[in-house]
Design an enzyme around this catalytic site. Structure first.
Site, PDB file in Angstrom:
ATOM      1  N   MET C   1     -16.068  -9.953  21.601  1.00 36.63           N
ATOM      2  CA  MET C   1     -16.192  -8.920  20.583  1.00 36.63           C
ATOM      3  C   MET C   1     -15.889  -7.540  21.144  1.00 36.63           C
ATOM      4  O   MET C   1     -16.774  -6.715  21.298  1.00 36.63           O
ATOM      5  CB  MET C   1     -17.571  -8.920  19.985  1.00 36.63           C
ATOM      6  CG  MET C   1     -18.704  -8.853  20.969  1.00 36.63           C
ATOM      7  SD  MET C   1     -20.114  -9.670  20.242  1.00 36.63           S
ATOM      8  CE  MET C   1     -19.426 -11.336  20.124  1.00 36.63           C
ATOM      9  N   PRO C   2     -14.634  -7.324  21.443  1.00 32.11           N
ATOM     10  CA  PRO C   2     -14.266  -6.043  22.074  1.00 32.11           C
ATOM     11  C   PRO C   2     -14.348  -4.886  21.088  1.00 32.11           C
ATOM     12  O   PRO C   2     -14.281  -5.064  19.871  1.00 32.11           O
ATOM     13  CB  PRO C   2     -12.806  -6.264  22.481  1.00 32.11           C
ATOM     14  CG  PRO C   2     -12.550  -7.722  22.371  1.00 32.11           C
ATOM     15  CD  PRO C   2     -13.488  -8.238  21.336  1.00 32.11           C
TER      16      PRO C   2
END
Lengths: 68, 68, 68, 68, 68, 68
Positions: C1-2
């Site tokens: 989940m950048p």
């Protein structure tokens, strides 16, 4: 899809306390702005005391002076 | 003179992968906005799993629940 | 989940160029780190020229001097 | 002395809602980490829809596709 | 109540140097904008060389090439 | 190659004052850490009063209460 960044001094914050911060701030965004938790990100940064300044001093020295 | 900050969870990202991210995002800024690589900064932050929240939970717990 | 933050000077970046930046950097994270697009956030900040400094000068003055 | 940054899409968030976010997240830091409100900063950034990406798309297009 | 974030590469910055950065930037905000030191926060982030990119390369490789 | 972000409340900061902040903080990094001005970036963010919180309140209300 909010993104929240919480910066605190690094002073033994526990995993449980981090989980409480994550849940609490996510609930807040849901309640106030009706955001979806699934697209709410929270990133916690723990900052070393010597890397945080207030009053023109590193925070550890600032606190000693204040306590002085 | 763009500045790009990439935050990812800390999960064994290698130096080669970081170099790929740096090259890839710099190329993107050059291609789309004609920026100069020499004044394009990239900073990668690796965030501990317990410091990253999604869905109101720390990401490691979130993934276990999703897999559950 | 950048989470990716792209800061550029405010100089007429179009909605199409922004869409290209968003797609490009998301693809990069998918390709290099096998991240999911659905939990990849991109935030673009456009910064006024007088609010961005390089070489000790606001960027518009810096460019005039360089063009000198 | 925490610093909290909340980024949300720019969609008519009212001054009252912002005040609620500020009070809520400050209370959270007080309750969970015993921080002082007087040295707790909150900064809210409202991001234009075309400047926020998810799923490789600007968020307005992402939502139309999801609704589609 | 300014908030200043200083990011530098992690290369043995000493506690004294950090204190100088904190004092210097706080003094600057006081002098230029008449801000109060008591509500001026400074956070210093030290970034690993392999996590900082310039010219499309990690900074250590960029410097070797430049020196080369 | 430092990156410095300065956040202040939006209250009529002039272009000259911004230039002073940019020059002052760049000089500081040069003097304390021997950094090169050419690769020192400064980004100034001006934040609306209702978007900045302290003491659990938006800053304008906080100041009125303090003055009260």
């Amino acid at each position: 899809m909010p993104y929240i960044n919480i910066k605190v001094t690094r002073q033994g914050v526990t995993a449980d306390q981090k989980a409480e911060l994550i849940r609490g701030v996510t609930d807040l965004l849901v309640r106030v702005l009706d955001k979806s938790p699934a697209t709410t990100f929270v990133v916690i940064d723990e900052v070393a005391l010597e890397n945080w300044g207030i009053g023109g001093l590193p925070v550890d020295k600032y606190r000693r002076d204040a306590a002085g």
